[in-house]
Design a protein around this motif. Structure first.
Motif, PDB file in Angstrom:
ATOM      1  N   VAL A 171       1.859  -5.753 -12.843  1.00 43.65           N
ATOM      2  CA  VAL A 171       2.003  -7.102 -13.401  1.00 43.65           C
ATOM      3  C   VAL A 171       1.738  -7.119 -14.903  1.00 43.65           C
ATOM      4  CG1 VAL A 171       1.527  -8.316 -11.260  1.00 43.65           C
ATOM      5  CG2 VAL A 171      -0.364  -7.714 -12.746  1.00 43.65           C
ATOM      6  N   ASP A 172       1.036  -6.107 -15.421  1.00 44.15           N
ATOM      7  CA  ASP A 172       0.764  -6.002 -16.855  1.00 44.15           C
ATOM      8  C   ASP A 172       0.559  -4.537 -17.210  1.00 44.15           C
ATOM      9  OD1 ASP A 172      -0.011  -6.217 -19.491  1.00 44.15           O
ATOM     10  OD2 ASP A 172      -1.891  -7.272 -19.073  1.00 44.15           O
ATOM     11  N   ARG A 173       1.573  -3.925 -17.804  1.00 41.21           N
ATOM     12  CA  ARG A 173       1.498  -2.495 -18.123  1.00 41.21           C
ATOM     13  C   ARG A 173       0.472  -2.194 -19.208  1.00 41.21           C
ATOM     14  NH1 ARG A 173       6.322  -3.108 -15.990  1.00 41.21           N
ATOM     15  NH2 ARG A 173       7.235  -1.427 -14.757  1.00 41.21           N
ATOM     16  N   THR A 174       0.342  -3.068 -20.192  1.00 36.24           N
ATOM     17  CA  THR A 174      -0.606  -2.804 -21.280  1.00 36.24           C
ATOM     18  C   THR A 174      -2.047  -2.956 -20.821  1.00 36.24           C
ATOM     19  OG1 THR A 174      -0.465  -5.090 -22.059  1.00 36.24           O
ATOM     20  CG2 THR A 174       1.021  -3.474 -23.083  1.00 36.24           C
ATOM     21  N   GLY A 175      -2.295  -3.822 -19.858  1.00 38.00           N
ATOM     22  CA  GLY A 175      -3.637  -4.026 -19.331  1.00 38.00           C
ATOM     23  C   GLY A 175      -3.933  -3.206 -18.096  1.00 38.00           C
ATOM     24  N   HIS A 176      -2.980  -2.356 -17.701  1.00 37.18           N
ATOM     25  CA  HIS A 176      -3.113  -1.516 -16.502  1.00 37.18           C
ATOM     26  C   HIS A 176      -3.473  -2.351 -15.275  1.00 37.18           C
ATOM     27  CE1 HIS A 176      -2.776   1.991 -19.032  1.00 37.18           C
ATOM     28  NE2 HIS A 176      -3.705   1.480 -19.809  1.00 37.18           N
ATOM     29  N   MET A 177      -2.758  -3.460 -15.107  1.00 34.62           N
ATOM     30  CA  MET A 177      -3.025  -4.343 -13.976  1.00 34.62           C
ATOM     31  C   MET A 177      -1.855  -4.319 -13.011  1.00 34.62           C
ATOM     32  SD  MET A 177      -4.703  -7.589 -15.939  1.00 34.62           S
ATOM     33  CE  MET A 177      -4.920  -8.548 -14.477  1.00 34.62           C
ATOM     34  N   CYS A 178      -2.193  -4.223 -11.734  1.00 33.39           N
ATOM     35  CA  CYS A 178      -1.176  -4.285 -10.690  1.00 33.39           C
ATOM     36  C   CYS A 178      -1.766  -5.010  -9.487  1.00 33.39           C
ATOM     37  CB  CYS A 178      -0.697  -2.886 -10.319  1.00 33.39           C
ATOM     38  SG  CYS A 178      -1.912  -1.902  -9.449  1.00 33.39           S
ATOM     39  N   ARG A 179      -0.992  -5.173  -8.478  1.00 32.93           N
ATOM     40  CA  ARG A 179      -1.448  -5.916  -7.309  1.00 32.93           C
ATOM     41  C   ARG A 179      -2.520  -5.190  -6.512  1.00 32.93           C
ATOM     42  NH1 ARG A 179       3.699  -9.376  -5.352  1.00 32.93           N
ATOM     43  NH2 ARG A 179       4.420  -9.825  -7.440  1.00 32.93           N
TER      44      ARG A 179
ATOM     45  N   TYR B  72       1.650  14.401 -13.068  1.00 32.75           N
ATOM     46  CA  TYR B  72       1.644  13.040 -13.590  1.00 32.75           C
ATOM     47  C   TYR B  72       1.828  12.012 -12.466  1.00 32.75           C
ATOM     48  CZ  TYR B  72       2.289  15.264 -18.111  1.00 32.75           C
ATOM     49  OH  TYR B  72       2.137  16.044 -19.227  1.00 32.75           O
ATOM     50  N   VAL B  73       1.211  10.836 -12.653  1.00 31.21           N
ATOM     51  CA  VAL B  73       1.448   9.701 -11.756  1.00 31.21           C
ATOM     52  C   VAL B  73       2.483   8.798 -12.417  1.00 31.21           C
ATOM     53  CG1 VAL B  73      -0.825   9.762 -10.688  1.00 31.21           C
ATOM     54  CG2 VAL B  73      -0.479   8.382 -12.715  1.00 31.21           C
ATOM     55  N   HIS B  74       3.087   7.914 -11.643  1.00 36.64           N
ATOM     56  CA  HIS B  74       4.145   7.048 -12.167  1.00 36.64           C
ATOM     57  C   HIS B  74       3.836   5.574 -11.937  1.00 36.64           C
ATOM     58  CE1 HIS B  74       6.817  10.359 -13.200  1.00 36.64           C
ATOM     59  NE2 HIS B  74       6.265  10.961 -12.154  1.00 36.64           N
ATOM     60  N   CYS B  75       2.579   5.228 -12.180  1.00 35.12           N
ATOM     61  CA  CYS B  75       2.154   3.845 -11.988  1.00 35.12           C
ATOM     62  C   CYS B  75       2.918   2.872 -12.888  1.00 35.12           C
ATOM     63  CB  CYS B  75       0.656   3.721 -12.217  1.00 35.12           C
ATOM     64  SG  CYS B  75      -0.330   4.601 -10.987  1.00 35.12           S
ATOM     65  N   ASN B  76       3.266   3.284 -14.091  1.00 33.49           N
ATOM     66  CA  ASN B  76       4.007   2.386 -14.991  1.00 33.49           C
ATOM     67  C   ASN B  76       5.408   2.074 -14.488  1.00 33.49           C
ATOM     68  OD1 ASN B  76       2.043   1.883 -16.890  1.00 33.49           O
ATOM     69  ND2 ASN B  76       2.584   3.645 -18.133  1.00 33.49           N
ATOM     70  N   ASP B  77       5.940   2.895 -13.597  1.00 34.90           N
ATOM     71  CA  ASP B  77       7.270   2.661 -13.027  1.00 34.90           C
ATOM     72  C   ASP B  77       7.207   1.823 -11.753  1.00 34.90           C
ATOM     73  OD1 ASP B  77       8.295   4.345 -15.029  1.00 34.90           O
ATOM     74  OD2 ASP B  77       7.930   6.109 -13.787  1.00 34.90           O
ATOM     75  N   CYS B  78       6.016   1.571 -11.262  1.00 34.99           N
ATOM     76  CA  CYS B  78       5.818   0.889  -9.981  1.00 34.99           C
ATOM     77  C   CYS B  78       6.217  -0.586 -10.054  1.00 34.99           C
ATOM     78  CB  CYS B  78       4.351   1.005  -9.572  1.00 34.99           C
ATOM     79  SG  CYS B  78       3.984   0.277  -7.971  1.00 34.99           S
TER      80      CYS B  78
ATOM     81  N   LYS C 212       0.833  -1.203   0.000  1.00 36.19           N
ATOM     82  CA  LYS C 212       0.000   0.000   0.000  1.00 36.19           C
ATOM     83  C   LYS C 212       0.871   1.258   0.000  1.00 36.19           C
ATOM     84  CE  LYS C 212      -4.078  -1.955   2.182  1.00 36.19           C
ATOM     85  NZ  LYS C 212      -4.958  -1.949   3.353  1.00 36.19           N
ATOM     86  N   GLY C 213       1.967   1.229   0.742  1.00 35.78           N
ATOM     87  CA  GLY C 213       2.894   2.361   0.776  1.00 35.78           C
ATOM     88  C   GLY C 213       3.565   2.577  -0.572  1.00 35.78           C
ATOM     89  N   ILE C 214       3.950   1.477  -1.216  1.00 37.07           N
ATOM     90  CA  ILE C 214       4.566   1.555  -2.539  1.00 37.07           C
ATOM     91  C   ILE C 214       3.564   2.134  -3.536  1.00 37.07           C
ATOM     92  CG2 ILE C 214       5.473   0.182  -4.468  1.00 37.07           C
ATOM     93  CD1 ILE C 214       6.626  -1.741  -2.323  1.00 37.07           C
ATOM     94  N   CYS C 215       2.340   1.656  -3.488  1.00 37.27           N
ATOM     95  CA  CYS C 215       1.294   2.129  -4.393  1.00 37.27           C
ATOM     96  C   CYS C 215       1.033   3.620  -4.168  1.00 37.27           C
ATOM     97  CB  CYS C 215       0.015   1.332  -4.169  1.00 37.27           C
ATOM     98  SG  CYS C 215      -1.324   1.757  -5.302  1.00 37.27           S
ATOM     99  N   LYS C 216       0.966   4.021  -2.937  1.00 38.79           N
ATOM    100  CA  LYS C 216       0.722   5.426  -2.613  1.00 38.79           C
ATOM    101  C   LYS C 216       1.833   6.315  -3.170  1.00 38.79           C
ATOM    102  CE  LYS C 216      -0.323   8.456   1.266  1.00 38.79           C
ATOM    103  NZ  LYS C 216      -0.546   8.523   2.718  1.00 38.79           N
ATOM    104  N   LYS C 217       3.059   5.850  -3.051  1.00 42.03           N
ATOM    105  CA  LYS C 217       4.214   6.616  -3.544  1.00 42.03           C
ATOM    106  C   LYS C 217       4.154   6.806  -5.060  1.00 42.03           C
ATOM    107  CE  LYS C 217       9.207   6.263  -4.124  1.00 42.03           C
ATOM    108  NZ  LYS C 217      10.378   5.427  -3.900  1.00 42.03           N
TER     109      LYS C 217
END
Length: 56
Positions: free
Chosen positions: A30-38, A20-26, A6-11
């Protein structure tokens, strides 16, 4: 999702000085093209793939 995750996601989802957010660098992605993460998906052991959590 653990407290550490949760802390990593928040960062990485926080907006930077340019707005800008940096979700693609997180590391939780698990899948950047499908915008999927934990934070928005889970691993299905039966199908052996990541599955997006459904909106409730």
């Amino acid at each position: 999702m653990t407290q550490k995750e949760k802390g990593i996601c928040k960062k990485y989802s926080a907006r930077d000085k340019d707005g800008y957010v940096h979700c693609n660098d997180c590391p939780l992605v698990v899948d950047r093209t499908g915008h999927m993460c934990r934070s928005n998906s889970h691993y299905d052991r039966k199908t052996k793939e990541w599955v997006s959590d459904e909106m409730e």
